[in-house]
Write an enzyme that holds these catalytic residues in place. Structure first.
Site, PDB file in Angstrom:
ATOM      1  N   LYS A 132     -34.782  14.993  83.913  1.00  0.00           N
ATOM      2  CA  LYS A 132     -35.231  13.816  83.162  1.00  0.00           C
ATOM      3  C   LYS A 132     -34.113  13.227  82.320  1.00  0.00           C
ATOM      4  O   LYS A 132     -34.078  12.033  82.094  1.00  0.00           O
ATOM      5  CB  LYS A 132     -36.449  14.152  82.287  1.00  0.00           C
ATOM      6  N   LYS A 170     -41.870  15.188  96.378  1.00  0.00           N
ATOM      7  CA  LYS A 170     -43.304  15.294  96.084  1.00  0.00           C
ATOM      8  C   LYS A 170     -43.887  13.927  95.692  1.00  0.00           C
ATOM      9  O   LYS A 170     -43.183  13.062  95.176  1.00  0.00           O
ATOM     10  CB  LYS A 170     -43.569  16.328  94.984  1.00  0.00           C
ATOM     11  N   LYS A 219     -46.688  10.236  90.304  1.00  0.00           N
ATOM     12  CA  LYS A 219     -47.274   9.010  89.766  1.00  0.00           C
ATOM     13  C   LYS A 219     -46.242   8.105  89.110  1.00  0.00           C
ATOM     14  O   LYS A 219     -46.495   6.932  88.906  1.00  0.00           O
ATOM     15  CB  LYS A 219     -48.422   9.320  88.800  1.00  0.00           C
TER      16      LYS A 219
HETATM   17  P1  ATP Z   1     -44.759  12.520  86.672  1.00  0.00           P
HETATM   18  O1  ATP Z   1     -44.541  11.955  88.025  1.00  0.00           O
HETATM   19  O2  ATP Z   1     -45.042  11.478  85.608  1.00  0.00           O
HETATM   20  O3  ATP Z   1     -43.721  13.524  86.252  1.00  0.00           O
HETATM   21  P2  ATP Z   1     -46.731  14.130  87.923  1.00  0.00           P
HETATM   22  O4  ATP Z   1     -47.404  13.232  88.876  1.00  0.00           O
HETATM   23  O5  ATP Z   1     -45.747  15.113  88.424  1.00  0.00           O
HETATM   24  O6  ATP Z   1     -46.116  13.298  86.728  1.00  0.00           O
HETATM   25  P3  ATP Z   1     -48.057  15.722  85.852  1.00  0.00           P
HETATM   26  O7  ATP Z   1     -48.947  15.012  84.909  1.00  0.00           O
HETATM   27  O8  ATP Z   1     -46.729  16.140  85.352  1.00  0.00           O
HETATM   28  O9  ATP Z   1     -47.926  14.860  87.187  1.00  0.00           O
HETATM   29  O10 ATP Z   1     -48.791  16.988  86.457  1.00  0.00           O
HETATM   30  C1  ATP Z   1     -50.149  17.269  86.462  1.00  0.00           C
HETATM   31  C2  ATP Z   1     -50.400  18.419  87.417  1.00  0.00           C
HETATM   32  O11 ATP Z   1     -50.384  17.963  88.784  1.00  0.00           O
HETATM   33  C3  ATP Z   1     -49.370  19.552  87.324  1.00  0.00           C
HETATM   34  O12 ATP Z   1     -50.033  20.804  87.312  1.00  0.00           O
HETATM   35  C4  ATP Z   1     -48.544  19.392  88.587  1.00  0.00           C
HETATM   36  O13 ATP Z   1     -48.009  20.627  89.023  1.00  0.00           O
HETATM   37  C5  ATP Z   1     -49.564  18.811  89.589  1.00  0.00           C
HETATM   38  N1  ATP Z   1     -48.918  17.957  90.613  1.00  0.00           N
HETATM   39  C6  ATP Z   1     -48.198  16.838  90.374  1.00  0.00           C
HETATM   40  N2  ATP Z   1     -47.768  16.270  91.520  1.00  0.00           N
HETATM   41  C7  ATP Z   1     -48.199  17.053  92.532  1.00  0.00           C
HETATM   42  C8  ATP Z   1     -48.078  16.989  93.973  1.00  0.00           C
HETATM   43  N3  ATP Z   1     -47.420  16.015  94.589  1.00  0.00           N
HETATM   44  N4  ATP Z   1     -48.672  17.952  94.703  1.00  0.00           N
HETATM   45  C9  ATP Z   1     -49.360  18.950  94.088  1.00  0.00           C
HETATM   46  N5  ATP Z   1     -49.508  19.076  92.745  1.00  0.00           N
HETATM   47  C10 ATP Z   1     -48.947  18.136  91.957  1.00  0.00           C
END
Ligand code: ATP
Ligand code: LTN
Length: 333
Positions: free
Chosen positions: A113, A195, A198
């Site tokens: 980050k 991955k 969002k």
């Molecule tokens: P950002 O993209 O803003 O970093 P994020 O989409 O990775 O956010 P978080 O809010 O950080 O989401 O994570 C919420 C939960 O969702 C965490 O437990 C994370 O491990 C899970 N998660 C996020 N993206 C994935 C994915 N593509 N597949 C499976 N699990 C996910």
């Protein structure tokens, strides 16, 4: 016997994706009967990267509504907004004084980050994992359901708890990660080796839980595949592999069943059918979400009750911590 305690959270840094659902929230809903669960919308974590105030407010309420729409029951779980329970930042200060610069600079999320936010290299980004440790430790948490990406932060929470207990006597439960094996990663629809996230700049890379039918069809249709034209499950065909995995998770059909169902068929057919499966799976979530957003009073009651419940537990731990550290207890006259 007392139920074991679970704590987890997601950042209101956008709207939830199919990845968040299949990787996290869907799993949370399965735990709500067996465990004493605390699920937080971690707004203080989200401001470690730039946010627009009005979007943050909307995303925070939106994420809370999405938790409920996915089936988290506010009667069974403590659902709250992190900034409403000030014990989180208070414990963070104490833990900050016990965290080493060296260990924090080794966190891979900080390294990633900080590269992306060179113009906003703020101290919050650096101490992010200390706030996360505070979230977890305040509730005497046994298990923390997270994705693989959060494992290193959880290790730090365990180290800090152990360090505090050693210095001042037993105070914190040492939390364990809870990373179910069957919960894989949902990949980006545009770059299937990354991955699904969002915060991706490209909207076509993810499906949101609240996308409408046309948007879902369009995004799946545009998803990146390959030129082989054969539906099979292997690492060389990362795009098709990801589509098959999503299909399988949402339909309860095994990958083998899907591969034989689509033998000799084109990618277009697979994409059309998968779109329907996603639309139908997300429809009740989307409908419930839209309903909840029209019922702000109800959402307010949920997060007000949640904060009350969380506060009681958190204060109890914080009082112990303050006392052990040598801070004088406040007297009210
Ligand atoms: P950002 O993209 O803003 O970093 P994020 O989409 O990775 O956010 P978080 O809010 O950080 O989401 O994570 C919420 C939960 O969702 C965490 O437990 C994370 O491990 C899970 N998660 C996020 N993206 C994935 C994915 N593509 N597949 C499976 N699990 C996910
Ligand atoms: N850092 C986590 C969100 C998070 C969290 C937590 C998860 C903040 N505090 C406590 C589990 C327990 C993330 O980015 N997914």
């Amino acid at each position: 016997m007392d139920k074991k305690v679970i704590f987890s959270g997601a950042q209101p840094s956008g709207k939830m994706t199919l990845g968040n659902y299949l990787g996290a929230i869907q799993n949370w809903t399965k735990l709500q009967d067996e465990y004493d669960c605390f699920y937080s919308v971690v707004d203080l974590h989200a401001i470690t990267v730039p946010q627009v105030a009005k979007d943050l407010r909307a995303n925070t309420i939106g994420l809370l509504a999405q938790y409920l729409a996915c089936g988290l029951d506010p009667e069974k779980n403590t659902i709250f907004i992190q900034s409403h329970v000030s014990a989180h930042t208070e414990l963070m200060w104490i833990l900050n004084t016990m965290s080493y610069m060296g260990e924090l600079s080794r966190m891979t999320q900080f390294k990633d980050k900080s590269q992306k936010n060179e113009l906003n290299l703020n101290a919050g980004l650096f101490t992010y994992p200390v706030l996360m440790a505070s979230d977890i430790l305040l509730y005497q948490t046994d298990l923390v359901p997270v994705g693989q990406d959060q494992k290193q932060h959880l290790e730090l929470a365990r180290d800090l708890a152990t360090r505090f207990n050693y210095k001042y006597s037993d105070t914190f439960k040492i939390p364990e990660p809870y990373i179910p094996k069957e919960v894989g990663r949902v990949m980006s629809l545009q770059e299937p080796i990354k991955k699904m996230s969002k915060s991706d700049e490209n909207e076509n890379a993810y499906i949101l839980l609240i996308d409408d039918a046309d948007t879902i069809k369009r995004k799946i249709k545009r998803s990146v595949t390959d030129s082989l034209g054969v539906i099979s499950y292997n690492d060389e065909q990362a795009g098709i592999k990801n589509l098959l995995e999503i299909y399988s998770k949402l339909s309860n059909k095994t990958i083998e069943e899907l591969v034989s169902m689509y033998e000799g068929k084109g990618y277009g057919v697979l994409k059309e059918d998968l779109s329907e499966v996603i639309i139908e799976s997300l429809r009740p979530i989307r409908e419930k979400y839209l309903d909840l957003l029209n019922n702000k009073d109800y959402l307010e009651t949920v997060y007000a009750n949640g904060a009350n419940r969380a506060e009681k537990v958190a204060r109890k731990t914080l009082r112990k911590v303050y006392k052990k550290v040598g801070l004088i207890e406040r007297k009210f006259i």
